[in-house]
Write an enzyme that holds these catalytic residues in place. Structure first.
Site, short mmCIF file in Angstrom:
data_model
loop_
_atom_site.label_atom_id
_atom_site.label_comp_id
_atom_site.label_asym_id
_atom_site.label_seq_id
_atom_site.Cartn_x
_atom_site.Cartn_y
_atom_site.Cartn_z
N ASP A 48 15.98 19.52 -32.58
CA ASP A 48 16.49 18.23 -33.03
C ASP A 48 18.00 18.14 -33.09
O ASP A 48 18.53 17.07 -33.38
CB ASP A 48 15.93 17.90 -34.42
CG ASP A 48 16.64 18.68 -35.52
OD1 ASP A 48 16.93 19.88 -35.30
OD2 ASP A 48 16.92 18.10 -36.57
N ASP A 54 12.03 24.98 -32.83
CA ASP A 54 13.16 25.18 -33.72
C ASP A 54 12.64 25.01 -35.15
O ASP A 54 11.61 24.37 -35.38
CB ASP A 54 14.25 24.16 -33.40
CG ASP A 54 15.43 24.25 -34.35
OD1 ASP A 54 15.92 25.37 -34.56
OD2 ASP A 54 15.83 23.21 -34.89
N CYS A 85 3.28 1.65 2.84
CA CYS A 85 4.51 0.86 2.70
C CYS A 85 5.54 1.62 1.88
O CYS A 85 6.69 1.80 2.31
CB CYS A 85 4.20 -0.47 2.01
SG CYS A 85 2.95 -1.49 2.81
N ASP A 98 20.55 22.68 -30.17
CA ASP A 98 19.31 22.91 -29.42
C ASP A 98 19.39 22.38 -27.99
O ASP A 98 18.53 22.69 -27.17
CB ASP A 98 18.12 22.23 -30.12
CG ASP A 98 17.85 22.82 -31.49
OD1 ASP A 98 17.91 24.06 -31.61
OD2 ASP A 98 17.57 22.04 -32.42
N CYS A 114 0.84 -1.20 0.00
CA CYS A 114 0.00 0.00 0.00
C CYS A 114 0.87 1.24 0.00
O CYS A 114 2.10 1.18 0.06
CB CYS A 114 -0.94 0.02 1.20
SG CYS A 114 -0.08 0.21 2.78
#
Length: 796
Positions: free
Chosen positions: A681, A480, A24, A685, A21
């Protein structure tokens, strides 16, 4: 991302057993977080794991394992083989399935035993009624027995002649078997928690059913003592059996549903074929994939799944890479192209040389990323953690208060004392059972697991619950240009013959490509690709290249020159007939190549990095989601404005170096506030991706690994349209998490008072401990089921 500092220490994922649970997992997490040198600790109840980032100079992996064990739960260092994410996940799934089978068997036995206990209790109830006693005290059991008693009396009339002592002894034996075997772990775990000064779900179950059992045991072995004190020697054996049976049934259903949350990841891990066809000394031989070595030549036939990553050396085909990118269209593969293991070959056949293997393969890295993401926690989980830290102790106190209040309010005279004790005891047990915080512990992790698995199927790699949650808070998306809005590869967009020229367009391109193919300029490469086809390009004799201007040579006996307007002027060639289309194409930020044949301008070729066909609709979709969209690029302002105009972006910031992009991210934060997502990409960047609140990298491969490493989300396919999907999935997941937490909290807020009996004075409603156990068990199942809806949710 943003103001969130990335952990700098080592990270380890420790398998943890015995957690049942939120209390725990919360106790384990607090124990780990308190260790010296621990920078971050996240314990996932669903995956049974603890992911810890720590400083190895101040703590060690063994210290962390000891810290978990000190809380009373099992832990061990991950095996060396766990470095292979696919094998590790397969082992985890196998263990999960075995645990589910064990729980299902125990639940089935407990339900059968509970049904037998009910039958024996009916006969006992008849015996008690004959002696003038009230019979069973559980309202649910009394209601059920009243309806089944006529059927039982006709089916087994002999049962009602069995002596009361035999019935009591049989009930005691059945209950001991249920508690000692099927429900044993509830009591052992509760004892371990008690020894470590903790309390969890097992504590509530153990105390509730244990109290009912002890009460019944005393009533069985010493009924005279009860009679001497004016109290009926009632027993709760059937209630104990049904409480444990229903909780185990809930656990079994929960385990079965939980397995489905990682189905996407399991399917990914199982994609790699077990054998590869390797070319050895000119002979094809099948051998296990784990024996393939870097540099081996692999033979792939039509329709086969590729066993490992590599690069094509002979032949060509189209490969279905949907498992990696989510894109259903096959991708053409020729000599020199990279191919990825677990993708499916089309109708062609080819050979390729193995490159990345084992844990370094694309599939293994994806599985590892998704698995690690599923083991993380979303910030919203902190709310459940704070509640669960104090929940169980508070419930224990509420159960005591419930018993005292009921007993004091109803006590008065011998008969009233019996009623008071019975109702007080039943209400206290119901409070203990219904309050188990299982649903709170499952509310967030199940949603994270299903969402990250769904994302992987869609070609999105989301690095954990925190990134998933932050993506839903994004209000500004910074894009970009190159490789994100555009394809990132220059291509021929227009071929315009000169007025009066009778030379075919294809011939014009072929002549230009013949003189350009020796050039390494990207524009020249685009013209050569456009001129592709089966027929080889003719050789250009007397070739000459002039840097910054163009190239010329003799092709098929004619003099050909290809270059810019200045090149034409230097050769004394009049290109004014093409001024009008040249001006239009220049306004669209396209690069122009004039082609002259035998000293006369023959035409104009325009080259540009084309906008992705889906970019405009994707930008519109982001706007429909309430996003502000900004174009951020290192390209010149004219090109940036042309691209922005093509896709419908008004805010353009161009001519930026990597540090300039970071500065613009900061400026946009100050201008607009709210969370910002940066989409890019390339290596340039990466700083901006790391500085944004949510970094989104486009693509996966050697050219984008740096960007992917710096990002929170990696798009395995497409461009801006995949960003829309990622944000929509995040928002849908956050809505599911809030629903789950709302259900878990509301269930306890409403259920505990009803179990305590607040509705009894006005409406006569008293919640049975058996019904409380059923409600508790199925609340967890409902949370998991709600999360599973994310697997097919529409992401519009």
């Amino acid at each position: 991302m943003g103001t969130v500092a990335r952990p700098k220490g080592e990270t380890i994922t420790i398998p943890v057993s015995g957690m049942t649970c939120a209390a725990c997992s919360g106790r384990v997490q607090r124990a780990l977080a308190s260790r010296p040198g621990v920078e971050h600790a996240a314990v996932n109840l669903l995956t049974g794991s603890a992911t810890v980032t720590y400083d190895p100079e101040n703590s060690s992996a063994d210290d962390l394992v000891d810290a978990v064990r000190a809380t009373g739960y099992g832990a061990e260092l991950p095996h060396a083989s766990d470095a292979d994410a696919g094998a590790s996940h397969a082992a985890h799934v196998h263990a999960q399935q075995e645990d589910a089978r064990v729980v299902a068997r125990r639940a089935a036995f407990a339900i059968g035993a509970a049904a037998l206990a009910m039958v024996l209790s009916m006969a006992l109830d008849t015996s008690a009624a004959a002696a003038g006693a009230p019979g069973t005290v559980d309202p649910f059991m009394r209601w059920t027995m009243a309806r089944l008693m006529p059927l039982l009396s006709r089916a087994a009339p002999w049962l009602f002649t069995v002596p009361r002592t035999v019935l009591l002894g049989s009930l005691l034996g059945v209950t001991l078997l249920v508690m000692g075997w099927t429900g044993r772990e509830f009591y052992t775990r509760a004892w371990v928690a008690f020894r470590h000064r903790g309390a969890d779900m097992n504590t509530l179950i153990a105390v509730g059913t244990g109290a009912a059992f002890l009460y019944s045991l005393v009533a069985t072995v010493a009924p005279g003592w009860f009679a001497a004190h004016g109290v009926s020697p009632d027993v709760y054996y059937e209630a104990v059996d049904f409480i444990l049976a229903l909780i185990l049934l809930g656990n079994a259903l929960e385990a079965r549903a939980t397995q489905r949350t990682s189905a996407a990841l399991h399917a990914l891990a199982a994609l790699q074929p077990p054998v590869a066809r390797v070319l050895v000394d000119g002979v094809e031989r099948e051998q296990p994939v784990d024996q393939v070595r870097r540099g081996d030549v692999i033979v792939v036939r039509p329709g086969e799944r590729l066993p490992v990553d590599g690069r094509v050396i002979a032949g060509e085909s189209a490969v279905n890479e949907s498992m990696l990118t989510g894109e259903s269209m096959p991708v053409a593969k020729r000599e020199g192209d990279a191919v990825i293991g677990a993708t499916i070959n089309g109708t062609g056949a080819f050979r390729y040389r193995a490159t990345s293997l084992g844990t370094e393969s694309v599939l293994a890295r994806i599985v590892r990323l998704v698995r690690d993401a599923q083991a993380t926690r979303a910030p919203i989980q902190a709310l459940a953690d704070r509640v669960s830290a104090v929940f169980v102790p508070v419930v224990l106190q509420l159960a005591i208060v419930t018993f005292v209040v009921w007993f004091v309010l109803l006590n008065g005279g011998a008969t009233a004392t019996v009623t008071a004790a019975v109702r007080a005891f039943a209400a206290a047990v119901a409070v203990l059972v219904i309050a188990c915080p299982c649903a709170m512990g499952l509310a967030v992790p199940t949603a994270v697991m299903v969402a990250t698995g769904r994302a992987a199927q869609l070609g999105l790699l989301i690095k954990g619950g925190e990134a998933l949650q932050r993506a839903g808070d994004v209000r500004t998306v910074v894009l970009d240009k190159t490789g994100t809005i555009t394809t990132g590869t220059p291509a021929v967009t227009d071929v315009i013959p000169a007025p009066g020229s009778r030379r075919p367009v294809a011939d014009l391109v072929r002549l230009a490509a013949s003189v350009e193919r020796a050039s390494e300029h990207p524009v020249a490469a685009a013209i050569v690709r456009h001129a592709g086809g089966d027929a080889p390009l003719p050789e250009a004799a007397d070739f000459e290249s002039l840097t910054g201007l163009g190239a010329r040579g003799t092709v098929d006996g004619v003099s050909v020159a290809a270059g810019n307007a200045a090149f034409m002027a230097s050769l004394g060639i009049d290109a004014s007939a093409l001024d009008a289309p040249a001006a239009r194409l220049t306004d669209d930020a396209k690069s122009l190549v004039y082609v002259a044949v035998d000293g006369t301008v023959a035409g104009l070729i325009a080259v540009a990095d084309p906008v992705r066909p889906t970019s405009r609709d994707a930008v519109a979709a982001l706007a429909a989601l309430g996003m502000r969209v900004v174009l951020l690029t290192g390209d010149n302002a004219r090109t940036a404005r042309a691209v922005a105009r093509a896709v419908g972006i008004d805010d353009v910031r161009a001519g930026l170096l990597p540090q300039g992009k970071v500065a613009e991210i900061e400026r946009i934060k100050r201008e607009r506030g709210g969370a910002i997502a940066m989409v890019g990409d390339g290596v340039n960047d990466a700083p901006a991706l790391a500085r944004a609140d949510v970094g989104i990298a486009v693509g996966w491969g050697s050219g984008t690994d740096v960007a992917a490493e710096a990002s929170d989300i990696t798009l395995m396919r497409g461009g801006v349209e995949a960003v829309v999907t990622a944000i929509a999935l995040s928002r849908r997941t956050m809505r599911t998490m809030r629903q789950n937490l709302g259900w878990a909290f509301a269930y306890n807020i409403i259920g505990i008072p009803i179990a305590a009996g607040v509705l009894y004075p006005a409406f006569g409603v008293l919640l049975s401990p058996v019904l409380a156990s059923a409600a508790m068990a199925f609340s967890s199942v409902s949370v998991v089921t709600n999360s599973l809806r994310l697997r097919s949710a529409a992401l519009d």
